[in-house]
Write a protein that holds these residues in place. Structure first.
Motif, PDB file in Angstrom:
ATOM      1  N   TRP A  26      30.301  42.644  20.712  1.00 21.91           N
ATOM      2  CA  TRP A  26      31.575  42.878  21.387  1.00 21.91           C
ATOM      3  C   TRP A  26      31.963  44.358  21.398  1.00 21.91           C
ATOM      4  N   ILE A  27      31.434  45.103  20.444  1.00 27.88           N
ATOM      5  CA  ILE A  27      31.817  46.506  20.254  1.00 27.88           C
ATOM      6  C   ILE A  27      31.241  47.378  21.370  1.00 27.88           C
ATOM      7  N   LEU A  28      31.993  48.413  21.723  1.00 30.20           N
ATOM      8  CA  LEU A  28      31.495  49.393  22.693  1.00 30.20           C
ATOM      9  C   LEU A  28      30.249  50.075  22.154  1.00 30.20           C
ATOM     10  N   ASN A  29      29.374  50.443  23.065  1.00 34.55           N
ATOM     11  CA  ASN A  29      28.194  51.230  22.722  1.00 34.55           C
ATOM     12  C   ASN A  29      28.623  52.473  21.932  1.00 34.55           C
ATOM     13  N   GLU A  30      27.865  52.816  20.921  1.00 29.55           N
ATOM     14  CA  GLU A  30      28.205  53.922  20.023  1.00 29.55           C
ATOM     15  C   GLU A  30      28.338  55.263  20.759  1.00 29.55           C
ATOM     16  N   ASP A  31      27.445  55.548  21.698  1.00 31.17           N
ATOM     17  CA  ASP A  31      27.519  56.803  22.444  1.00 31.17           C
ATOM     18  C   ASP A  31      28.767  56.870  23.317  1.00 31.17           C
ATOM     19  N   ILE A  32      29.153  55.725  23.874  1.00 30.98           N
ATOM     20  CA  ILE A  32      30.378  55.661  24.681  1.00 30.98           C
ATOM     21  C   ILE A  32      31.590  55.919  23.784  1.00 30.98           C
ATOM     22  N   MET A  33      31.626  55.291  22.619  1.00 25.79           N
ATOM     23  CA  MET A  33      32.743  55.494  21.686  1.00 25.79           C
ATOM     24  C   MET A  33      32.865  56.965  21.289  1.00 25.79           C
ATOM     25  N   LYS A  34      31.746  57.599  21.007  1.00 26.01           N
ATOM     26  CA  LYS A  34      31.781  59.008  20.586  1.00 26.01           C
ATOM     27  C   LYS A  34      32.362  59.904  21.670  1.00 26.01           C
ATOM     28  N   VAL A  35      31.943  59.696  22.916  1.00 20.73           N
ATOM     29  CA  VAL A  35      32.400  60.577  23.998  1.00 20.73           C
ATOM     30  C   VAL A  35      33.868  60.328  24.348  1.00 20.73           C
ATOM     31  N   LEU A  36      34.394  59.159  24.020  1.00 18.80           N
ATOM     32  CA  LEU A  36      35.806  58.874  24.273  1.00 18.80           C
ATOM     33  C   LEU A  36      36.732  59.601  23.297  1.00 18.80           C
ATOM     34  N   ASP A  37      36.181  60.020  22.157  1.00 20.77           N
ATOM     35  CA  ASP A  37      36.984  60.706  21.149  1.00 20.77           C
ATOM     36  C   ASP A  37      37.648  61.942  21.761  1.00 20.77           C
TER      37      ASP A  37
ATOM     38  N   ASP B 271      26.390  43.841  23.639  1.00 19.27           N
ATOM     39  CA  ASP B 271      25.723  42.638  24.151  1.00 19.27           C
ATOM     40  C   ASP B 271      25.206  42.814  25.566  1.00 19.27           C
ATOM     41  N   PHE B 272      25.858  43.655  26.373  1.00 19.08           N
ATOM     42  CA  PHE B 272      25.432  43.868  27.752  1.00 19.08           C
ATOM     43  C   PHE B 272      24.396  44.982  27.885  1.00 19.08           C
ATOM     44  N   ILE B 273      24.285  45.823  26.876  1.00 20.56           N
ATOM     45  CA  ILE B 273      23.358  46.952  26.972  1.00 20.56           C
ATOM     46  C   ILE B 273      22.012  46.597  26.350  1.00 20.56           C
ATOM     47  N   ASP B 274      22.021  46.330  25.062  1.00 24.25           N
ATOM     48  CA  ASP B 274      20.748  46.018  24.401  1.00 24.25           C
ATOM     49  C   ASP B 274      20.842  44.761  23.541  1.00 24.25           C
ATOM     50  N   GLY B 275      21.895  43.992  23.774  1.00 23.15           N
ATOM     51  CA  GLY B 275      22.093  42.752  23.031  1.00 23.15           C
ATOM     52  C   GLY B 275      21.596  41.545  23.801  1.00 23.15           C
ATOM     53  N   VAL B 276      22.241  40.410  23.590  1.00 26.37           N
ATOM     54  CA  VAL B 276      21.754  39.134  24.129  1.00 26.37           C
ATOM     55  C   VAL B 276      21.694  39.088  25.652  1.00 26.37           C
ATOM     56  N   LEU B 277      22.492  39.879  26.338  1.00 26.49           N
ATOM     57  CA  LEU B 277      22.451  39.919  27.809  1.00 26.49           C
ATOM     58  C   LEU B 277      22.041  41.300  28.323  1.00 26.49           C
ATOM     59  N   GLY B 278      21.457  42.104  27.463  1.00 25.87           N
ATOM     60  CA  GLY B 278      21.063  43.457  27.831  1.00 25.87           C
ATOM     61  C   GLY B 278      19.879  43.489  28.788  1.00 25.87           C
ATOM     62  N   THR B 279      19.785  44.595  29.508  1.00 22.46           N
ATOM     63  CA  THR B 279      18.664  44.827  30.430  1.00 22.46           C
ATOM     64  C   THR B 279      18.225  46.277  30.319  1.00 22.46           C
ATOM     65  N   LYS B 280      17.026  46.560  30.798  1.00 24.81           N
ATOM     66  CA  LYS B 280      16.557  47.952  30.797  1.00 24.81           C
ATOM     67  C   LYS B 280      17.410  48.801  31.734  1.00 24.81           C
ATOM     68  N   GLU B 281      17.936  48.199  32.799  1.00 22.88           N
ATOM     69  CA  GLU B 281      18.812  48.943  33.715  1.00 22.88           C
ATOM     70  C   GLU B 281      20.127  49.315  33.023  1.00 22.88           C
TER      71      GLU B 281
END
Length: 175
Positions: free
Chosen positions: A73-84, A12-22
Motif C-alpha cells: 500500500w505504501i508509496l514507492n520509496e523514490d517517490i516518497m523521497k522526492v516529495l520531501d 503493489d503496482f510497481i514491483d509487488g503483486v500487480l507490478g509490471t516491467k512497464e
C-alpha cells in the motif's frame, strides 16, 4: 496554478503483486517530473481493507493488493523521497476514481485558474478514471497526461487509454 496528480505509485503496482516491467520503467520519469514541478501535488493511494476479496472489485480482480498499512500500500520509496519539501497532499481512494480529489480541486478552483497534469498507474484503470472524472466536473480546465510517466496493465491497454483520453479532449504528451 499548476497541479500535478500522481496516481497510485504504490509498491503493489510497481514491483509487488500487480507490478509490471512497464510500471518499474516509469518510476525514474515520475521522480524527475516531481523534482522539476513547482505547484500543488496530489498523490492518490489505492486503499483497500482486509475484506478486499469480499468486495465487488475483489470478486472481479481476485488479487489482494494495496491493503491499508501493508508494504504494498505504501508509496514507492523514490517517490516518497522526492516529495520531501514539496507542497503535496495524500488522498486515499477506495475505488478507481476519487471524489475526494474532485473536492480538493473544487476548493482550489474557486480561487485560481488551474492546469492539471496526471502521471501514474495504471493508465487504463485509475489514471483514466481520475482524468475523466475531473474532466466531467471541470470541463474548461486544461488537463494533460504525460504518457512517459504512466504505464498500463499492458502496453496495448496503455495506448488504448491514451487514445480514449485524447478523444475526450485531454492533452497527451510524451508519446
Amino acid at each position: 496554478m499548476k497541479i500535478l496528480i500522481v496516481v497510485d505509485m504504490q509498491n503493489d503496482f510497481i514491483d509487488g503483486v500487480l507490478g509490471t516491467k512497464e510500471a518499474i520503467g516509469i518510476v525514474d520519469n515520475v521522480v524527475n517530473k516531481i523534482k522539476k514541478f513547482n505547484g500543488k501535488i496530489f498523490v492518490t493511494l489505492d486503499t483497500h481493507q482486509s475484506n478486499y476479496m469480499e468486495t465487488f472489485e475483489g470478486k472481479k480482480l481476485p488479487v489482494p493488493h494495496c491493503i491499508r498499512m501493508t508494504n504494498g500500500w505504501i508509496l514507492n520509496e523514490d517517490i516518497m523521497k522526492v516529495l520531501d519539501g514539496k507542497d503535496y497532499k495524500i488522498i486515499e481512494k477506495r475505488t478507481f476514481g476519487s471524489t475526494k480529489l474532485v473536492n480538493e480541486i473544487r476548493r482550489i478552483k474557486g480561487n485560481d485558474d488551474i492546469e492539471i497534469e496526471f502521471v501514474g498507474l495504471y493508465t487504463d484503470i485509475c489514471v483514466v478514471s481520475n482524468v475523466l472524472l475531473l474532466k466531467a466536473y471541470f470541463p474548461e480546465v486544461k488537463m494533460t497526461v504525460d504518457a512517459n510517466c504512466c504505464a498500463g496493465v499492458t502496453p496495448e491497454s496503455h495506448k488504448a487509454a491514451l487514445d480514449t483520453m485524447k478523444m475526450c479532449q485531454i492533452n497527451v504528451i510524451g508519446e
